[in-house]
Design a protein around this motif. Structure first.
Motif, mmCIF file in Angstrom:
data_model
loop_
_atom_site.group_PDB
_atom_site.id
_atom_site.type_symbol
_atom_site.label_atom_id
_atom_site.label_comp_id
_atom_site.label_asym_id
_atom_site.label_seq_id
_atom_site.Cartn_x
_atom_site.Cartn_y
_atom_site.Cartn_z
ATOM 1 N N MET A 1 0.860 -1.182 0.000
ATOM 2 C CA MET A 1 0.000 0.000 0.000
ATOM 3 C C MET A 1 0.902 1.239 0.000
ATOM 4 S SD MET A 1 -3.093 0.994 2.605
ATOM 5 C CE MET A 1 -2.045 1.409 4.002
ATOM 6 N N PRO A 2 1.150 1.845 -1.179
ATOM 7 C CA PRO A 2 2.055 3.005 -1.245
ATOM 8 C C PRO A 2 1.390 4.312 -0.810
ATOM 9 C CG PRO A 2 1.267 2.451 -3.427
ATOM 10 C CD PRO A 2 0.733 1.394 -2.504
ATOM 11 N N ILE A 3 2.234 5.279 -0.418
ATOM 12 C CA ILE A 3 1.766 6.604 -0.038
ATOM 13 C C ILE A 3 2.598 7.631 -0.801
ATOM 14 C CG2 ILE A 3 3.306 6.592 1.957
ATOM 15 C CD1 ILE A 3 1.305 8.374 3.414
ATOM 16 N N SER A 4 1.924 8.661 -1.319
ATOM 17 C CA SER A 4 2.633 9.660 -2.107
ATOM 18 C C SER A 4 2.024 11.044 -1.880
ATOM 19 C CB SER A 4 2.544 9.314 -3.607
ATOM 20 O OG SER A 4 3.183 10.297 -4.385
ATOM 21 N N PRO A 5 2.862 12.039 -1.542
ATOM 22 C CA PRO A 5 4.286 11.911 -1.204
ATOM 23 C C PRO A 5 4.453 11.270 0.165
ATOM 24 C CG PRO A 5 3.530 14.143 -0.784
ATOM 25 C CD PRO A 5 2.380 13.426 -1.429
ATOM 26 N N ASN A 6 5.663 10.788 0.444
ATOM 27 C CA ASN A 6 5.899 10.135 1.725
ATOM 28 C C ASN A 6 6.640 11.045 2.704
ATOM 29 O OD1 ASN A 6 8.443 10.189 0.655
ATOM 30 N ND2 ASN A 6 8.894 8.022 1.070
ATOM 31 N N GLN A 7 6.636 12.357 2.420
ATOM 32 C CA GLN A 7 7.233 13.322 3.338
ATOM 33 C C GLN A 7 6.478 14.638 3.257
ATOM 34 O OE1 GLN A 7 11.292 13.971 2.183
ATOM 35 N NE2 GLN A 7 10.814 14.301 0.029
ATOM 36 N N THR A 21 -5.939 -1.752 -1.296
ATOM 37 C CA THR A 21 -7.143 -2.540 -1.601
ATOM 38 C C THR A 21 -8.073 -2.531 -0.384
ATOM 39 O OG1 THR A 21 -6.071 -4.576 -0.846
ATOM 40 C CG2 THR A 21 -5.914 -4.069 -3.192
ATOM 41 N N ASN A 22 -9.347 -2.764 -0.661
ATOM 42 C CA ASN A 22 -10.360 -2.857 0.406
ATOM 43 C C ASN A 22 -10.394 -1.602 1.279
ATOM 44 O OD1 ASN A 22 -10.883 -5.597 -0.403
ATOM 45 N ND2 ASN A 22 -9.069 -6.218 0.780
ATOM 46 N N LEU A 23 -10.299 -0.448 0.623
ATOM 47 C CA LEU A 23 -10.302 0.810 1.360
ATOM 48 C C LEU A 23 -11.686 1.450 1.462
ATOM 49 C CD1 LEU A 23 -7.019 2.453 -0.030
ATOM 50 C CD2 LEU A 23 -7.314 1.033 2.014
ATOM 51 N N ALA A 24 -12.691 0.803 0.888
ATOM 52 C CA ALA A 24 -14.049 1.337 0.969
ATOM 53 C C ALA A 24 -14.481 1.422 2.431
ATOM 54 C CB ALA A 24 -15.013 0.461 0.186
ATOM 55 N N THR A 45 -9.847 1.697 -3.770
ATOM 56 C CA THR A 45 -8.396 1.499 -3.836
ATOM 57 C C THR A 45 -7.601 2.761 -3.509
ATOM 58 O OG1 THR A 45 -8.360 2.005 -6.214
ATOM 59 C CG2 THR A 45 -8.636 -0.318 -5.576
ATOM 60 N N GLN A 46 -8.295 3.842 -3.122
ATOM 61 C CA GLN A 46 -7.553 5.084 -2.906
ATOM 62 C C GLN A 46 -8.208 5.975 -1.853
ATOM 63 O OE1 GLN A 46 -7.062 8.517 -5.928
ATOM 64 N NE2 GLN A 46 -5.274 7.213 -6.275
ATOM 65 N N VAL A 47 -7.346 6.516 -0.987
ATOM 66 C CA VAL A 47 -7.774 7.473 0.037
ATOM 67 C C VAL A 47 -6.797 8.645 0.005
ATOM 68 C CG1 VAL A 47 -8.029 7.892 2.521
ATOM 69 C CG2 VAL A 47 -8.784 5.724 1.537
ATOM 70 N N THR A 48 -7.322 9.860 0.102
ATOM 71 C CA THR A 48 -6.447 11.023 0.254
ATOM 72 C C THR A 48 -6.611 11.558 1.673
ATOM 73 O OG1 THR A 48 -8.138 12.564 -0.560
ATOM 74 C CG2 THR A 48 -6.587 11.660 -2.183
ATOM 75 N N ALA A 49 -5.505 12.089 2.225
ATOM 76 C CA ALA A 49 -5.555 12.584 3.600
ATOM 77 C C ALA A 49 -4.607 13.768 3.744
ATOM 78 C CB ALA A 49 -5.171 11.485 4.584
ATOM 79 N N VAL A 50 -4.959 14.664 4.662
ATOM 80 C CA VAL A 50 -4.115 15.820 4.955
ATOM 81 C C VAL A 50 -3.390 15.550 6.266
ATOM 82 C CG1 VAL A 50 -4.048 18.295 5.433
ATOM 83 C CG2 VAL A 50 -5.662 17.378 3.739
ATOM 84 N N SER A 51 -2.051 15.618 6.215
ATOM 85 C CA SER A 51 -1.256 15.282 7.398
ATOM 86 C C SER A 51 -1.438 16.300 8.516
ATOM 87 C CB SER A 51 0.224 15.207 7.019
ATOM 88 O OG SER A 51 0.694 16.487 6.613
ATOM 89 N N PRO A 52 -1.459 15.828 9.772
ATOM 90 C CA PRO A 52 -1.458 16.746 10.918
ATOM 91 C C PRO A 52 -0.003 17.182 11.180
ATOM 92 C CG PRO A 52 -1.448 14.504 11.701
ATOM 93 C CD PRO A 52 -1.530 14.422 10.191
ATOM 94 N N SER A 53 0.220 18.050 12.124
ATOM 95 C CA SER A 53 1.582 18.422 12.483
ATOM 96 C C SER A 53 2.283 17.226 13.118
ATOM 97 C CB SER A 53 1.574 19.602 13.455
ATOM 98 O OG SER A 53 0.878 19.258 14.639
ATOM 99 N N GLY A 54 3.598 17.201 13.039
ATOM 100 C CA GLY A 54 4.330 16.082 13.608
ATOM 101 C C GLY A 54 5.816 16.258 13.471
ATOM 102 N N ALA A 55 6.569 15.240 13.802
ATOM 103 C CA ALA A 55 8.025 15.292 13.716
ATOM 104 C C ALA A 55 8.571 13.888 13.537
ATOM 105 C CB ALA A 55 8.612 15.935 14.974
ATOM 106 N N GLY A 56 9.730 13.805 12.898
ATOM 107 C CA GLY A 56 10.375 12.510 12.724
ATOM 108 C C GLY A 56 9.665 11.636 11.716
ATOM 109 N N THR A 57 9.796 10.331 11.911
ATOM 110 C CA THR A 57 9.159 9.358 11.020
ATOM 111 C C THR A 57 8.003 8.691 11.759
ATOM 112 O OG1 THR A 57 11.291 8.903 9.962
ATOM 113 C CG2 THR A 57 9.526 7.311 9.600
ATOM 114 N N VAL A 58 6.835 8.653 11.114
ATOM 115 C CA VAL A 58 5.656 8.037 11.736
ATOM 116 C C VAL A 58 5.045 7.033 10.769
ATOM 117 C CG1 VAL A 58 5.165 10.077 13.142
ATOM 118 C CG2 VAL A 58 4.091 9.840 10.879
ATOM 119 N N GLY A 59 4.227 6.130 11.317
ATOM 120 C CA GLY A 59 3.507 5.177 10.492
ATOM 121 C C GLY A 59 2.123 5.689 10.164
#
Length: 248
Positions: A1-7, A21-24, A45-59
């Motif tokens: 399950m890829p994410i773009s962009p990843n930063q 897959t199975n994102l309904a 098969t696709q979801v868009t999301a707006v990142s919250p504030s954060g730091a470092g690397t997260v899952g």
């Protein structure tokens, strides 16, 4: 399950696309322990999301009626900081290459000079190389750098028009040199060098429209006068004539 962009920026606000897959029926998207600012279930098969504030690397995880997905890595990037610029001025036509020094520059995607943007070459996290785009007009503009961490400005760059030259006064003198000549023109403030017949001549800038030049020794005949400034070079063809001394 890829994410773009990843930063994205530590301040949040990055729109990411998550494909799988199975994102309904997605009910939540999390960046680490924080919920996304907002999300949209585009398709099964696709979801868009707006990142919250954060730091470092997260899952990043997606939750549906079927459970929660495996995490995808998302890297928070701090806003860039520009410390210096190698050249603070150049020709209005652009085309010259400069370097920008700072920190957090490794993900740079654009350097903007006023209203005009250029794509930089990332040399390191602390340095960019960029070909200056043509300016809209002569004058000083702000310089900003855009990275995954956001946009930073604070430096300036001055576009300088190409000089023009008039007729030197006097326009002739002995081949031995040493003649004090006034060279009229425009855009002469940033003059870097003057040559007469290819020979370097001492000069001083009197104003943006006038130079004081002392002729170097030269060859008898009409010689070109060339003035080079930050904005470029201009040549007055055959503008000064060297006159050979008498012989008996």
């Amino acid at each position: 399950m890829p994410i773009s962009p990843n930063q994205g920026s530590t301040g949040g606000g990055t729109l990411v696309t998550i494909t799988g897959t199975n994102l309904a029926g997605t009910s939540a998207v999390h960046f680490g322990s924080k919920a996304a600012t907002s999300f949209t279930n585009v398709s099964p098969t696709q979801v868009t999301a707006v990142s919250p504030s954060g730091a470092g690397t997260v899952g990043v995880t997606v939750t549906t009626p079927g459970g929660t997905s495996n995490p995808l890595s998302f890297f928070y990037v701090g806003a860039p900081f520009k410390a210096s610029i190698s050249d603070t001025s150049g020709p209005t036509a652009g085309g010259n290459t400069i370097t920008l020094n700072g920190v957090g520059l490794s993900s740079a995607t654009a350097v903007t000079f006023g209203a005009n943007s250029a794509t930089p070459t990332v040399l390191s996290d602390g340095q960019l190389s960029v070909v200056v785009p043509a300016g809209t007009a002569a004058g000083t503009v702000g310089v900003s750098v855009t990275t995954a961490g956001g946009t930073n400005n604070g430096l300036s760059y001055t576009y300088v028009d190409t000089p023009t030259l008039g007729t030197p006064s006097p326009n002739s003198g002995p081949t031995s040199g040493g003649t004090a000549v006034t060279v009229p023109g425009t855009n002469l403030t940033t003059t870097q060098s003057v040559t007469i017949g290819g020979a370097v001549a001492p000069f001083s800038v009197l104003s943006d429209t006038s130079l004081s030049v002392v002729t170097p020794p030269g060859t008898a005949g009409a010689q070109d006068v060339t003035v080079t400034t930050t904005g470029g070079s201009s040549t007055a063809v055959g503008a000064f004539t060297y006159v050979a001394g008498p012989g008996i």
